[in-house]
Design an enzyme around this catalytic site. Structure first.
Site, PDB file in Angstrom:
ATOM      1  N   CYS A  58     -13.284  -2.216   6.199  1.00  0.00           N
ATOM      2  CA  CYS A  58     -12.428  -1.341   5.384  1.00  0.00           C
ATOM      3  C   CYS A  58     -13.223  -0.404   4.473  1.00  0.00           C
ATOM      4  O   CYS A  58     -12.766   0.682   4.166  1.00  0.00           O
ATOM      5  CB  CYS A  58     -11.466  -2.170   4.551  1.00  0.00           C
ATOM      6  SG  CYS A  58     -10.289  -3.037   5.584  1.00  0.00           S
ATOM      7  N   CYS A  63      -7.490 -11.157   1.057  1.00  0.00           N
ATOM      8  CA  CYS A  63      -7.501 -10.667   2.432  1.00  0.00           C
ATOM      9  C   CYS A  63      -7.638 -11.828   3.418  1.00  0.00           C
ATOM     10  O   CYS A  63      -8.574 -12.618   3.342  1.00  0.00           O
ATOM     11  CB  CYS A  63      -8.640  -9.687   2.641  1.00  0.00           C
ATOM     12  SG  CYS A  63      -8.661  -9.138   4.338  1.00  0.00           S
ATOM     13  N   ARG A 122      -1.539   6.750   9.462  1.00  0.00           N
ATOM     14  CA  ARG A 122      -1.495   6.245   8.092  1.00  0.00           C
ATOM     15  C   ARG A 122      -1.764   7.365   7.093  1.00  0.00           C
ATOM     16  O   ARG A 122      -1.741   8.529   7.446  1.00  0.00           O
ATOM     17  CB  ARG A 122      -2.506   5.112   7.957  1.00  0.00           C
ATOM     18  CG  ARG A 122      -2.167   3.971   8.899  1.00  0.00           C
ATOM     19  CD  ARG A 122      -3.100   2.820   8.678  1.00  0.00           C
ATOM     20  NE  ARG A 122      -2.727   1.689   9.507  1.00  0.00           N
ATOM     21  CZ  ARG A 122      -3.346   0.512   9.419  1.00  0.00           C
ATOM     22  NH1 ARG A 122      -4.331   0.344   8.564  1.00  0.00           N
ATOM     23  NH2 ARG A 122      -2.964  -0.485  10.185  1.00  0.00           N
ATOM     24  N   CYS A 163     -15.587  -8.711   6.064  1.00  0.00           N
ATOM     25  CA  CYS A 163     -15.503  -9.010   7.486  1.00  0.00           C
ATOM     26  C   CYS A 163     -15.808  -7.739   8.258  1.00  0.00           C
ATOM     27  O   CYS A 163     -15.857  -6.659   7.676  1.00  0.00           O
ATOM     28  CB  CYS A 163     -14.109  -9.565   7.840  1.00  0.00           C
ATOM     29  SG  CYS A 163     -12.899  -8.283   8.138  1.00  0.00           S
ATOM     30  N   LYS A 223      -3.722   1.257  14.941  1.00  0.00           N
ATOM     31  CA  LYS A 223      -3.637   2.139  13.775  1.00  0.00           C
ATOM     32  C   LYS A 223      -4.266   3.499  14.082  1.00  0.00           C
ATOM     33  O   LYS A 223      -5.104   3.625  14.990  1.00  0.00           O
ATOM     34  CB  LYS A 223      -4.327   1.505  12.586  1.00  0.00           C
ATOM     35  CG  LYS A 223      -5.760   1.115  12.813  1.00  0.00           C
ATOM     36  CD  LYS A 223      -6.264   0.376  11.579  1.00  0.00           C
ATOM     37  CE  LYS A 223      -7.463  -0.488  11.895  1.00  0.00           C
ATOM     38  NZ  LYS A 223      -7.819  -1.391  10.819  1.00  0.00           N
ATOM     39  N   LYS A 274      -5.838   7.026  12.022  1.00  0.00           N
ATOM     40  CA  LYS A 274      -6.213   7.519  10.697  1.00  0.00           C
ATOM     41  C   LYS A 274      -6.718   8.953  10.776  1.00  0.00           C
ATOM     42  O   LYS A 274      -7.530   9.274  11.637  1.00  0.00           O
ATOM     43  CB  LYS A 274      -7.306   6.641  10.102  1.00  0.00           C
ATOM     44  CG  LYS A 274      -6.884   5.189   9.900  1.00  0.00           C
ATOM     45  CD  LYS A 274      -8.049   4.352   9.404  1.00  0.00           C
ATOM     46  CE  LYS A 274      -7.613   2.921   9.145  1.00  0.00           C
ATOM     47  NZ  LYS A 274      -8.737   2.099   8.716  1.00  0.00           N
ATOM     48  N   ARG A 334       0.846  -1.185   0.000  1.00  0.00           N
ATOM     49  CA  ARG A 334       0.000   0.000   0.000  1.00  0.00           C
ATOM     50  C   ARG A 334       0.888   1.245   0.000  1.00  0.00           C
ATOM     51  O   ARG A 334       1.859   1.312   0.750  1.00  0.00           O
ATOM     52  CB  ARG A 334      -0.891  -0.028   1.239  1.00  0.00           C
ATOM     53  CG  ARG A 334      -1.954   1.036   1.234  1.00  0.00           C
ATOM     54  CD  ARG A 334      -2.753   0.969   2.519  1.00  0.00           C
ATOM     55  NE  ARG A 334      -3.546  -0.244   2.628  1.00  0.00           N
ATOM     56  CZ  ARG A 334      -3.936  -0.771   3.799  1.00  0.00           C
ATOM     57  NH1 ARG A 334      -3.585  -0.204   4.926  1.00  0.00           N
ATOM     58  NH2 ARG A 334      -4.665  -1.855   3.821  1.00  0.00           N
ATOM     59  N   CYS A 374     -14.929  -3.693  -0.092  1.00  0.00           N
ATOM     60  CA  CYS A 374     -13.513  -3.910   0.191  1.00  0.00           C
ATOM     61  C   CYS A 374     -12.998  -5.067  -0.664  1.00  0.00           C
ATOM     62  O   CYS A 374     -13.742  -5.669  -1.404  1.00  0.00           O
ATOM     63  CB  CYS A 374     -13.327  -4.231   1.668  1.00  0.00           C
ATOM     64  SG  CYS A 374     -13.879  -5.897   2.047  1.00  0.00           S
TER      65      CYS A 374
END
Ligand code: SF4
Length: 1919
Positions: free
Chosen positions: A1433, A1390, A1093, A1429, A1163, A1165, A1024, A1384
């Site tokens: 995302c 994934c 990120r 899931c 994470k 964001k 990414r 996603c």
């Protein structure tokens, strides 16, 4: 007995019964033949065969894959084979027919075209040594099909049974074949006693084959021999016994057609002693046939003869018809025509070959003087028709000249029925004329026009992909020589498609051009032009005529010059102007060419060396069977051509690499010589979806079955490698070729990353060895230890079970045990019995399934019957989530693998060390809670619980440890990259690489396949990028595009966070990819991992200057928060010579001023939205900045939100999505500091112990927003200002062109789900690349995964628009729903995906678009999102409607999100599948269209109408969710007041009635009354409300019951129940039928056989007649039949197929609990006729069961029987109990009450009582024999209970499954049987003629229909 209505069906049935293998030849796999649908139906029914016990194996084959070739392999392995086909394959199969004639094969041939069949297909192959039988009527089709099989078995030779299906089209239905007759006629035992005809792996190209011989005793013996190794010896005529029973003079010795000879045809060769055996002769054939036909005659009365005559015995004229007889027969036999054709007979050949002249003579009445021969032959190659010649040779020479009838030949053309009489008259006129005309044509010669085009094959859709590429690459230059649809070819389509034909035409074309070049050269030298310009051009052109580029670039000019010259020569040359171009000439073929390279023409093309290109499309999907069948295996054309050495060869697959296809085609065209491009396009059916083709392709390419490569022999001269491998793996054959030619080492030198793959090449069987080795190594290690052994085996999906197992192993070792820890699948199951102590630890996958690494182990122990585990002791611990499947009926999936293991190992004899332990994710400490209780019991059982001095345990390694120990994100990543033995990297490094912007993944589509091959998973990496605000330059775009080709999988993903993502990067390419990205001035650092990120920013195309301001801020924040570690440079970007190992030198230690050594807890964001657009979903991120514009129109500052986040864990209510909370306003110049401080507060206060609780959103909620804000303000040193006003309008993109305030243009492309890729239809990626080459502005990636082409100047606009059009990029005309959707990635890459997403959402939307169109919602924007899931995302929780993957194919559905992303949605339904999604969405959309208010958004609408409650904040996300049960059983209205009394009015009347009552009834009543009164009082004391739950009302009308054969009752309004016909008899022992997840069956296929749903989920069963499916619960089974003694025997036999899965007491066919609800013959039952039971309803309904049920009740088994409140029924039930050795133990009274709890009638009523009874008895063990039975016992210790409940629909009793569970040994896992059932129950078997009734969808509702009162079923225990 069923009936048959079509000849195809009759024949298919016989073929199925009489064969081991049926080759079903179809025009295309998606087009059925006359036979195929019937064959499939038989297979689906699992109808047992007569030859093959389980029914024939039906292999579908396309007509164009040389289908008869497939017959050899099964024939050679001794199988009986038949073929069902149309006649169209016969001619092209001639080479096979000669060989096949020597085997007992039967070909059933339906003559084509069907409305005017061509019999020349039969006459042309009449000499192939087959026996030919013909049938005409439907009945004949059945009988002759049987005769053909019987004859093939008896004679050992091939038989062709042919027929014209139209002849019998109008015949009445016939009975299905008589199995007994078929069995007798076939004489299967004799056939099976023949020597097996195996040849091993014989080649077809060697003279295989066999000959049928016969012994003198007339028993056929089939001898086999191979020409090569067995030379047959010649025998003399003398030694061959003559049969000579007929007059040899009747046969003309001069007849050319020797097989028409009526002498016994005999070979002079034999392979065995000639005195006892000889070859099968014609005479034998007729003898066999006569025998078979007399068998048929004696069974059915039907007579068959070799030739058949019908007509008057004294007829004078006759027709001999070899063609469609139907019309003439109808005409001659029509009542009105009797006079006209009174003396006319018809002769037909039943046995066409061998042609037995004497039989013909015998069949013709002596009075016949004239015979008209009618031959329906289309393709006539001789003057006289073959049948005419047969007749002439027999009759002319066969009788004395005087008696010879006159024979006149006619050609029979196509006749309309109306003209048949006229045609007949014409024929007889000619026949009776003094000099009849021979060969007279009758009807339309050649048939009707359209018949010729029957079954015209289309190029399969999928294959068009390659044609399109050819068209695209070569445009006008393309010339395909053998197009299937080439109208100019002037030959049939089959021939035109043939390579030889195409090659010939190409050679002619090349020759023509060569001549033309000569002419041009001559013209260039001559003086015949008007001007001298053409000469110069022509000579120049002639010099370069063979150079494609030059010739083509000059051609236009040359033509232009000639056109202006005006001379004759010029116009002459111009007449062939096309030849000035050098064409790209192609032959297109299918893989069928590969079966015989010699004769298909492929060889000729390659050998010729001509410059011809061949594109050969192989459509066979990879399967192990295909790979293993050596005889069927095709030649590898690619290898063949490479071995030739002179050809360019490429192996390509458009669905794997589009670019590689392009390259190959261009190179093939450029290569001067033959080129072969073999192209892969696997499909099972021509109309397979692109996704299926894609998956198949991927599998084949990744396994090396279909390697991608290019081989250019011309490269040798240029000293370039001639072989280029374009995929990862190659197959063995190719590897060998390369090795031999020394190319392998070359390849390995160049691409060392392949070496691991090459050496572990495809096909190696290393798995078993590996297992053994691993275990032996462990054992060796354990030798030195002491103590008892303990083997811990785990099956783990996400690592918890594995780490638990390993920890247990360590602890065991510390306690002195010899422990061994392994994955279950790595353990050799056969060793299990040799263990002492085994501990099994398993998690739960999907819907109660085994985790992948334990599945094989489970399957092995589940299926084995002979594994004796009595020596072992074992314990099981199971991990699962008790709330994962919210529906009650799904509770059985909770920890199912563990429970199954426990009971299976116990069943196999293992002794439990301790009870199975359960770990539940819902417990306070998750699974640890249960584990903590279980482990001490294990140590105790093993006697090691008291060990002292145990060492201290290392705490498990956490992510925090990994970060800390990584030396600023280095770990051992560099070492891992250098390790070429695996495609993976170490587990801790997998965590660390995330910080570098890359994740390790594996292709989940391939997991199983690779595991089976003993290979590690197909690892690859996702990369990414970091791209603040999603803005990229055109050159960056091109570089990204190039990286996806060189390092990735040819596609890019634009992500929901505005950046590029690459998938499928293998480890070896990781560094090159990272370097390339950095070269493009981008980076990947901190694109993932526990850091800040990529920073997002609205794309804002309409205000570019403003956007620039804001975008700069996003870049600044991104830069400001970058980690400082130099590890990134060191690992990925160091110099090639490895010199600069660390940017700052080894001595410098890294330092992270913002993050510290452990970085962030999770994470982080940040996003920026520019109102009115919320296209970046500003509420969904840790920090959301809302840009505020100043008065000057420029950026001023931001409102700051914090604490948004999406990730959730299913069913873990502690996790939830959250929208950001407003902190306040801050100015633009300070905003990066504000972000930093928020991040720092989270760094220091975030939860570092529990990663599921580590995001800022939880920190914020735990701390409170104000406290959090205060902490940030403290760090900032100032306070936030009040937030400024803003307004959002949407969160989607605006598609199409827009102009900004500076006059620049912007176009927003619709990129479905952000996937940039090329397909044959849509070259999107190429188009964008081409545009990037000329574009001067920028690209902006949007937060919705779309793309904006930004800053296009007006003067560039035209060009850009043209390019967009050329590449179809200008299309934004999609439905509003599609434009507002996003998904996603999910499968296959994934690792967290539970369901498909990106590959599925577009399909789902397509399925909804019809409804949108209908309701006028097509243009409306509805935000729909899907993720695989709950990680979320694609930010599903903010969509108006969202689907989040739960398990494969199942989604949780959410509704009610805010249109511009301001409000979270809420769970509406759990785990629903596509049909349910559509069932909900379609009516809902309709309702929205009709009922919405002006401007009302879909999400708001669902809230307003009360479908869903709004989610006000993250913490309430799980509250007030819509009903969790996904379906409700519909009921009748709940009774509010008791029924009016019908009791006798006076005491005297009452006394009279009591007087007449059964005394037992009287006695019983008193006891029961007391019992009921007590129970009512008890409940009333505890319960005040209504006595039943809310009800949804049923409007179902029971089905009309006409006579005895249907179920249900009368008609009426509302939905009507379907009726299922149930026959009284049984139709023979049918194999149990297992339903798939969705099955459609005819009602007739359901009766009298055991039908099971073996799956852990409910399946849908559809009947063609009913709109609603039947839901068949998990693990249930049913046997639909009326209960009679006969059907009882049938059921008994069928039930033995039910093996216990878990119960420890029941054996096969036995049930722990049997419940009966007999229809007692009382007045009410008789009156309602609601349940049909036995033929004689008056008798005891248990009669049929008394003798048989006992064997189904195990020792201690429980039996329940419902009885009425009459003593008589109770007596009968107890009598039956006695017969089954069952003693009464409990008696339950079911009292029916009103909603208020009053009995529905008076308890002491004498006419009508408000209750029924359930008697429960137990079967006694042998030692208990002699105990009291029946009433005596009843009075003694019988337990009594009362069930109180509000009654439901008539005949529906309370479900007892849970109520009896406490009485079962294993309450969760017992097996039940319900007899006279009206519905199916999970885990139960049901038997009766209404077993499916309440499983019908019409009785269930997905939404509430109506509320009626209130109700609740109380089942208190009493007494
Ligand atoms: S939402 Fe889940 S399945 Fe989809 S890409 Fe993200 S982690 Fe994978």
């Amino acid at each position: 007995m069923g009936s048959v209505t079509a000849a195809g069906e009759a024949v298919a049935r016989i073929a199925y019964l009489a064969s081991d293998v049926v080759l079903s030849v179809q025009p295309a796999l998606s087009i059925d033949s006359e036979f195929s649908a019937h064959l499939h139906a038989l297979t689906a029914q699992k109808l047992p065969g007569i030859v093959a016990k389980t029914g024939a194996e039906v292999q579908p084959l396309r007509t164009n894959v040389d289908p008869l070739l497939s017959a050899f392999q099964p024939l050679q392995s001794g199988k009986l084979v038949s073929v069902t086909t149309s006649s169209s394959i016969l001619l092209s199969s001639v080479p096979h027919l000669y060989k096949l004639a020597q085997y007992p094969i039967v070909l059933h041939v339906s003559l084509h075209p069907t409305d005017y069949p061509d019999y020349s297909e039969i006459t042309s192959i009449r000499q192939s040594a087959f026996t030919f039988l013909q049938s005409e009527t439907l009945q004949e089709a059945q009988d002759i099909a049987l005769s053909a099989h019987a004859l093939a078995i008896k004679s050992g030779k091939g038989v062709i049974h042919f027929f014209d299906i139209s002849n019998s089209a109008n015949d009445n239905a016939i009975r299905i074949e008589d199995r007994e007759l078929v069995r007798n006629a076939l004489d299967v035992d004799a056939a099976r006693s023949l020597p097996l005809l195996g040849f091993g792996a014989s080649s077809l190209y060697v003279d295989g084959g066999r000959r049928a011989d016969i012994t003198e005793s007339n028993l056929p013996i089939v001898h086999t021999h191979r020409g090569q190794n067995h030379v047959p010896k010649a025998t003399t005529e003398k030694s061959t016994p003559k049969t000579g029973s007929r007059d040899a003079s009747s046969v003309g010795s001069s007849v050319r057609d020797s097989s028409a000879d009526s002498r016994p045809s005999m070979s002079s060769m034999t392979s065995v002693d000639s005195t006892t055996t000889r070859l099968v002769s014609s005479e034998d054939i007729i003898n066999f046939l006569t025998g078979i036909w007399s068998q048929i005659q004696s069974a059915t009365g039907r007579i068959y003869l070799p030739f058949e005559y019908s007509g008057p015995a004294n007829a004078e004229s006759a027709l001999f018809i070899f063609g469609s007889t139907g019309l003439f027969v109808d005409e001659i036999q029509a009542p009105g025509s009797s006079a006209e054709f009174a003396s006319v007979g018809i002769i037909t050949a039943r046995l066409y070959r061998p042609w037995l002249g004497t039989k013909l003579i015998e069949s013709i009445p002596p009075t016949i003087r004239r015979i008209a021969v009618l031959e329906q032959i289309r393709r006539k190659t001789t003057k006289w028709g073959p049948v005419l010649l047969d007749l002439l040779s027999t009759l002319r020479t066969g009788s004395s000249a005087a008696g010879v009838p006159l024979i006149v030949g006619h050609q029979l053309g196509y006749l309309e029925p109306a003209t048949a009489r006229q045609a007949l008259r014409g024929i007889f006129q000619n026949l009776n004329s003094p000099s009849p005309v021979q060969n007279l044509e009758v009807g339309i010669a050649g048939g009707r026009k359209q018949t010729a085009r029957e079954f015209q094959l289309q190029q399969p859709n999928a294959e068009n992909a390659y044609m399109k590429i050819l068209d695209q690459v070569f445009g006008q230059r393309l010339h395909v020589a053998n197009r299937q649809d080439d109208a100019d070819a002037g030959v049939s389509a089959t021939i035109a498609a043939n390579p030889e034909f195409g090659f010939g035409s190409l050679l002619a074309r090349m020759d023509h051009r060569k001549r033309f070049i000569g002419e041009v050269q001559k013209a260039a030298k001559g003086q015949d032009f008007v001007t001298d310009v053409p000469q110069r051009w022509l000579s120049n052109w002639a010099l370069n005529a063979e150079d494609t580029t030059k010739a083509n670039s000059m051609a236009q000019e040359v033509i232009a010059r000639l056109a202006t010259d005006g001379s004759r020569l010029a116009s002459q040359l111009l007449s062939s102007k096309g030849l000035f171009f050098k064409e790209s000439q192609w032959l297109i073929g299918s893989d069928a060419w590969a079966y015989d390279l010699g004769s298909s023409g492929v060889h000729h093309v390659i050998a010729s060396g001509a410059n011809v290109n061949m594109l050969i499309i192989d459509s066979q999907p990879y399967s192990e069977r295909a790979a293993a069948d050596a005889a069927r295996r095709k030649k590898d054309i690619g290898l063949y051509a490479m071995n030739f050495g002179n050809a360019y060869v490429a192996s390509v697959a458009v669905y794997s690499s589009y670019i590689q296809v392009l390259e190959a085609m261009i190179e093939a065209d450029a290569f001067d010589g033959p080129s072969v491009v073999v192209a892969y396009l696997p499909y099972n059916k021509e109309d397979d979806s692109a996704l299926t083709v894609l998956q198949e392709t991927k599998k084949a390419v990744d396994l090396g079955y279909w390697p991608l490569y290019r081989w250019n022999p011309g490269n040798d001269e240029k000293e370039e490698p001639s072989f280029q491998l374009d995929s990862e793996r190659i197959k063995q054959e190719l590897e060998e070729f390369l090795r031999r030619d020394n190319h392998l080492s070359q390849l390995m030198r160049r691409s060392p990353e392949f070496s691991a793959n090459l050496s572990g090449s495809y096909g190696s069987e290393v798995r078993a060895l590996q297992k053994r080795k691993a275990k032996d190594a462990y054992n060796a290690m354990l030798e030195g230890l002491y103590g008892a052994p303990m083997t811990v085996l785990f099956a783990s999906d996400n690592g918890n079970a594995e780490s638990l197992a390993r920890r247990l192993g360590n602890r065991g070792r510390a306690r002195g045990l010899k422990t061994l820890v392994m994955a279950m699948d790595d353990y050799p199951v056969e060793d299990l019995a040799g263990e002492e102590n085994v501990v099994l630890i398993t998690s739960t996958a999907g819907q109660g399934e085994f985790p992948q690494n334990g599945l094989a182990f489970w399957n092995a122990i589940k299926d084995t019957a002979d594994l004796d585990l009595s020596p072992i002791r074992f314990a099981v611990f199971a991990l699962g989530d008790s709330h994962y499947w919210p529906r009650k009926e799904d509770k059985i999936y909770y920890n199912k693998p563990g429970k199954d293991l426990d009971s299976r190992v116990a069943f196999l004899g293992g002794k439990r060390l301790t009870d199975v332990g359960f770990g539940d994710d819902q417990d306070p400490d998750g699974y640890q809670t249960g584990y903590g209780e279980w482990e001490p019991k294990l140590w105790q059982a093993l006697g090691v619980d008291k060990v002292e001095g145990l060492p201290e345990e290392q705490p498990p390694i956490t992510n925090e440890d990994i970060k800390l120990q990584s030396n600023y994100l280095r770990g051992t990543i560099a070492e891992g990259l250098a390790d070429t033995t695996t495609g993976a990297i170490a587990a801790p490094d997998q965590q660390l690489t995330k910080f570098h912007g890359t994740y390790m993944q594996d292709d989940r589509d391939l997991r199983d396949e690779r595991k089976a091959q003993g290979l590690e998973p197909a690892y690859s990496f996702m990369i990414r990028c970091r791209l603040p605000g999603g803005v990229a330059t055109p050159s960056q775009w091109m570089q990204m595009d190039a990286i996806s080709s060189s390092c990735g999988n040819e596609t890019m993903k634009l992500t929901t966070r505005q950046t590029f993502q690459f998938h499928g990067v293998v480890k070896g390419k990781l560094r090159p990819a990272m370097r390339a990205i950095n070269k493009a001035l981008m980076t990947t650092i901190a694109a993932c991992g526990d850091v800040n990120r990529n920073v997002m920013c609205s794309s804002m195309p309409e205000k570019s200057a403003y956007h620039r301001d804001v975008h700069q801020v996003s870049a600044k924040i991104s830069e400001h928060l970058l980690p400082s570690t130099t590890a990134y440079h060191e690992i990925w970007l160091k110099d090639e010579d490895d010199k600069k190992t660390q940017i700052a030198g080894d001595a410098i230690v890294d330092h992270e001023p913002l993050y510290g050594p452990t970085y962030l807890p999770r994470k982080f964001k940040i996003t920026i939205a520019i109102p009115p657009h919320n296209d970046t979903d500003v509420y969904a991120h840790d920090v959301g900045l809302i840009a505020i514009r100043g008065a000057n129109g420029r950026l001023e500052g931001f409102n700051v939100l914090a604490g948004g986040g999406m990730g959730v864990t299913h069913n873990n209510k502690k996790t939830y999505p959250r929208t950001g909370s407003m902190l306040g306003y801050a100015s633009a110049d300070k905003i990066h500091y504000v972000c930093e401080k928020i991040m720092v507060v989270q760094r220091d206060h975030g939860d570092r112990k529990n990663r599921k609780h580590a995001r800022l959103k939880y920190t914020m909620d735990d701390m409170g927003v104000d406290v959090f804000r205060g902490k940030v303000e403290d760090l900032l040193g100032y306070k936030f200002e009040e937030p400024r006003h803003f307004e959002f309008k949407s969160n989607i993109d605006t598609f199409g062109w827009q102009k900004d305030e500076t006059g620049q243009n912007h176009f927003t492309f619709f990129i479905e789900n952000g996937r940039i890729e090329d397909t044959a239809e849509f070259p999107m990626r190429t188009g964008l690349r081409e545009i990037a080459k000329v574009h001067k502005g920028e690209f902006r990636l949007t937060g919705n995964q779309h793309l904006i082409l930004s800053n296009v100047r007006d003067d560039e606009l035209e060009n850009i628009k043209d390019m967009m059009k050329q590449y179809k990029l200008d299309n934004v005309q999609f439905s509003g729903l599609r434009l507002s959707s996003s998904a996603c990635v999910a499968f296959p890459t994934c690792g967290l995906a539970m369901a498909e997403s990106e590959r599925y959402l577009p399909e789902l939307i397509t399925k909804l678009e019809g409804c949108l169109e209908e309701t006028g919602l097509k243009q409306d924007s509805i935000v729909m999102r899907m993720t695989g899931c709950p990680n979320g995302c694609a930010r599903p929780w903010l969509a108006e409607v969202a689907f989040v993957g739960k398990a494969y194919g199942a989604y949780n559905m959410y509704l009610g999100g805010g249109y511009h992303g301001q409000r979270l949605n809420k769970l509406y339904r759990s785990s629903i599948q596509e049909d349910e999604i559509l069932d909900i969405m379609k009516p809902l959309l309709k309702r929205y269209a009709q009922e919405r208010k002006e401007g009302e958004r879909f999400g708001d609408f669902t809230i307003r109408i009360g479908m869903i409650k709004p989610t006000t904040e993250g913490k309430t996300f799980h509250d007030d969710v819509a009903e969790e049960e996904s379906a409700t059983l519909l009921s009748s209205p709940a009774l509010q007041t008791p029924y009016p009394s019908t009791e006798p009015k006076t005491a005297a009347a009452r006394a009279r009635v009591v007087e007449r009552m059964d005394p037992e009834d009287r006695d019983a009543d008193d006891t029961v009354r007391e019992l009921i009164a007590g129970a009512l009082a008890e409940v009333r004391a505890k319960h005040a409300g209504a006595w039943c739950l809310r009800r949804s009302l049923s409007t179902v009308q029971p089905a009309r019951r006409s006579g005895k054969r249907k179920m249900g009752l009368g008609p009426g309004a509302g939905t009507t129940e379907p009726s299922i016909r149930v026959c009284a008899g049984i139709s023979g022992p049918l194999e149990p039928l297992d339903l798939s997840s969705e099955s459609t069956l005819a009602a007739s296929a359901l009766a009298s056989r055991l039908i099971r749903n073996p799956h852990p989920t409910a399946t849908q069963l559809r009947l063609p007649s009913s709109p609603h499916p039947y839901t068949i619960p998990p693990h249930s089974a049913f046997y639909l039949s009326i209960i009679t003694p006969q059907s009882a025997a049938g059921f008994s036999a069928a039930a033995s197929a039910l093996h216990p899965t878990s119960s420890s007491t029941a054996g096969p066919g036995q049930f722990d609990f049997i419940l009966l609800d007999p229809p007692w013959a009382n007045r009410s039952v008789r009156r309602s006729r609601s349940y049909q039971t036995s033929e004689a309803e008056e008798t005891d309904p248990l009669d049929a069961l008394q003798g048989m049920l006992g064997r189904h009740i195990p020792r201690h088994g429980l039996v329940g029987c419902w009885v009425t409140n009459k003593a008589a029924s109770k007596r009968q039930a107890l009598e039956a109990f006695r017969a089954w050795d069952v003693g009464l133990v409990e008696q339950w009274v079911w009292v029916k009450t009103t909603v208020k709890g009053e009995p529905v009638t008076a308890v002491d009523g004498i006419w009508r009582k408000p209750y029924e009874m359930l008697l429960l008895g137990r079967r006694r063990g042998r030692e208990e024999d002699g105990g009291e039975v029946g009433e005596a016992r009843d009075r003694g210790g019988v337990v009594r209970r009362v069930i109180l409940g509000v009654p439901d629909l008539h005949s529906r009793k309370p479900c007892l499954k849970e109520l009896v569970a406490p009485m079962m040994e294993d309450r969760g896992m017992y097996r039940g049987l319900e007899i006279f059932a009206r519905n199916l129950t999970t885990g139960y078997c049901a038997w009766g003629d209404e077993v499916l009734r309440f499983n019908w969808g019409g009785h269930w509702s997905r939404v509430d229909v109506a509320d009626v009162g209130s109700a609740s079923l109380h089942t208190p225990e009493s007494g």
